[in-house]
Each structure stands twice: as C-alpha cells, then as structure tokens.
Design a protein around this motif. Structure first.
Motif, PDB file in Angstrom:
ATOM      1  N   MET A  18       0.712  -1.323  -0.049  1.00 33.53           N
ATOM      2  CA  MET A  18      -0.128   0.052   0.030  1.00 33.53           C
ATOM      3  C   MET A  18       0.753   1.221   0.036  1.00 33.53           C
ATOM      4  O   MET A  18       0.561   2.282  -0.661  1.00 33.53           O
ATOM      5  N   ALA A  98      -3.211   5.168   5.917  1.00 31.53           N
ATOM      6  CA  ALA A  98      -3.790   3.855   5.074  1.00 31.53           C
ATOM      7  C   ALA A  98      -3.534   2.646   5.850  1.00 31.53           C
ATOM      8  O   ALA A  98      -2.305   2.609   6.553  1.00 31.53           O
ATOM      9  N   SER A 100      -4.034  -1.669   6.955  1.00 33.97           N
ATOM     10  CA  SER A 100      -4.400  -2.950   6.208  1.00 33.97           C
ATOM     11  C   SER A 100      -5.111  -3.504   7.392  1.00 33.97           C
ATOM     12  O   SER A 100      -4.589  -3.533   8.412  1.00 33.97           O
ATOM     13  N   LEU A 128      -7.648   5.650   4.767  1.00 31.79           N
ATOM     14  CA  LEU A 128      -8.144   4.562   3.845  1.00 31.79           C
ATOM     15  C   LEU A 128      -7.980   3.184   4.439  1.00 31.79           C
ATOM     16  O   LEU A 128      -6.832   2.954   5.070  1.00 31.79           O
ATOM     17  N   VAL A 130      -8.082  -0.912   4.133  1.00 32.09           N
ATOM     18  CA  VAL A 130      -8.144  -2.025   3.093  1.00 32.09           C
ATOM     19  C   VAL A 130      -8.236  -3.116   3.895  1.00 32.09           C
ATOM     20  O   VAL A 130      -7.475  -3.874   4.691  1.00 32.09           O
ATOM     21  N   ASN A 131      -9.521  -3.789   3.823  1.00 35.25           N
ATOM     22  CA  ASN A 131      -9.714  -5.116   4.783  1.00 35.25           C
ATOM     23  C   ASN A 131      -9.545  -6.201   3.608  1.00 35.25           C
ATOM     24  O   ASN A 131     -10.096  -6.394   2.680  1.00 35.25           O
ATOM     25  N   LEU A 132      -8.755  -6.991   4.382  1.00 33.18           N
ATOM     26  CA  LEU A 132      -8.307  -8.193   3.347  1.00 33.18           C
ATOM     27  C   LEU A 132      -8.922  -9.725   3.779  1.00 33.18           C
ATOM     28  O   LEU A 132      -8.635 -10.601   3.027  1.00 33.18           O
ATOM     29  N   VAL A 146      -2.171  -7.460  -2.046  1.00 36.35           N
ATOM     30  CA  VAL A 146      -3.265  -6.687  -2.202  1.00 36.35           C
ATOM     31  C   VAL A 146      -3.734  -6.468  -3.528  1.00 36.35           C
ATOM     32  O   VAL A 146      -2.961  -6.400  -4.570  1.00 36.35           O
ATOM     33  N   GLU A 150      -7.625  -2.183  -4.806  1.00 42.15           N
ATOM     34  CA  GLU A 150      -7.279  -1.451  -3.358  1.00 42.15           C
ATOM     35  C   GLU A 150      -5.794  -0.644  -3.502  1.00 42.15           C
ATOM     36  O   GLU A 150      -5.547   0.551  -3.084  1.00 42.15           O
ATOM     37  N   ARG A 153      -6.727   2.382  -5.196  1.00 42.88           N
ATOM     38  CA  ARG A 153      -7.009   3.779  -4.066  1.00 42.88           C
ATOM     39  C   ARG A 153      -5.728   4.141  -3.386  1.00 42.88           C
ATOM     40  O   ARG A 153      -5.921   5.401  -2.797  1.00 42.88           O
ATOM     41  N   CYS A 154      -4.845   3.400  -3.141  1.00 43.95           N
ATOM     42  CA  CYS A 154      -3.504   3.946  -2.393  1.00 43.95           C
ATOM     43  C   CYS A 154      -2.898   4.915  -3.408  1.00 43.95           C
ATOM     44  O   CYS A 154      -2.365   5.762  -2.617  1.00 43.95           O
TER      45      CYS A 154
END
Length: 169
Positions: A18, A98, A100, A128, A130-132, A146, A150, A153-154
């Motif tokens: 990211m 950001a 994760s 921001l 990011v759900n993984l 990732v 996503e 977006r980063c």
C-alpha cells in the motif's frame, strides 16, 4: 523542493504494498502536474524514521496494519519515539493514513488520527482502510497480495498528498 514522507510497517507485505502504491501515485501526480522535480517522496520503514526525517518533510502518509484492533506495535513505537521531538514543530502540515486490516481497521485509524490531532496535522482525506478478510490464524500470518483495485485507491491517496503539497502554495 517539497518532501512527502511515507512511513510504513508491515509483517505480511500488505501495508508495504500500500505504501509503495501511494509513493508511485505521488510521483505520477507530480509528473502529471509537470512538477516531478519539485517533489521528493521518501519511503521509510517505521523503525528507521527519526525526528529529523519528520522535520525535513512537508507532508506525511502513515501506512500500517491493524493488529488486535489497534495500531501495529512497530508503528506505535515510531509515534512514541518521535512524538515529543516534533511536537509544535510540524503543526498544520498535511497527512493521510492507510490501514491494512483483516476485517475492520477503524481502531488503528482512530489511533493515528488521535496522534495526528495532537501534532495538529491536517488530514487531507479520511483514513483509507483496506480489509483483506484474513480471519484464521493461517490467513492472518500469511504473506498478502493486495488486490489491484485497493492498490489503485492507495495510488490515488499518494497523488492527493502530492497535489496538496505541490499546489498548496
């Protein structure tokens, strides 16, 4: 020259990916603005960041995983180690974060936001996250990839920070 400092920590590769995407986005935005020579993007692991790097920068992106509903230990240690050394010396500068996460991310984002409020930094965007979807012990510790959407977006977040730095004056 403006310097964007991207501070990251990652155990499984997600937050690093990211951060790298955001760095690419910042450099691409500077190039699109025909200001590539006016922006230095510094990408540093949290354990390697000292107060002088924060003081030399004009904006920040903090990128880390959420662990057990809070900020990862190495990223929290970065903030603990540098907080008072730069307090009242970086106020007003732009930042973004950001995170994760396996399923939530809001706890870590809230921690970053509270710390940055104390530093009196100015958020350029909401956190921001990011759900993984990592839920089992095996998934949680596994190396992550990732998804491209996503990372995009980063990339955009890095571009926003770059544009803020370069066009803000």
């Amino acid at each position: 020259m403006k310097q964007l400092l991207i501070v990251w920590h990652s155990r499984t590769g997600a937050a690093r990916q990211m951060a790298e995407a955001a760095a690419r986005g910042a450099q691409a935005a500077a190039a699109e603005l025909d200001l590539a020579d006016a922006l230095c993007v510094k990408l540093l692991r949290a354990s390697d960041v000292e107060a002088d790097a924060l003081l030399a920068s004009h904006g920040y992106l903090f990128c880390a995983p959420e662990n057990l509903a809070s900020l990862s230990g190495e990223m929290k240690e970065f903030f603990d180690r540098n907080y008072y050394a730069v307090l009242d010396r970086i106020q007003g500068l732009p930042y973004a974060c950001a995170i994760s996460a396996g399923s939530d991310g809001t706890g870590a984002a809230r921690q970053v936001e509270r710390i940055c409020t104390g530093w009196r930094l100015s958020a350029v965007a909401p956190a921001l996250i990011v759900n993984l979807g990592a839920q089992t012990p095996e998934q949680i510790v596994a190396e992550k990839t990732v998804p491209a959407a996503e990372l995009s977006r980063c990339d955009a977040l890095g571009g926003l920070l770059a544009a803020t730095l370069l066009m803000g004056e």
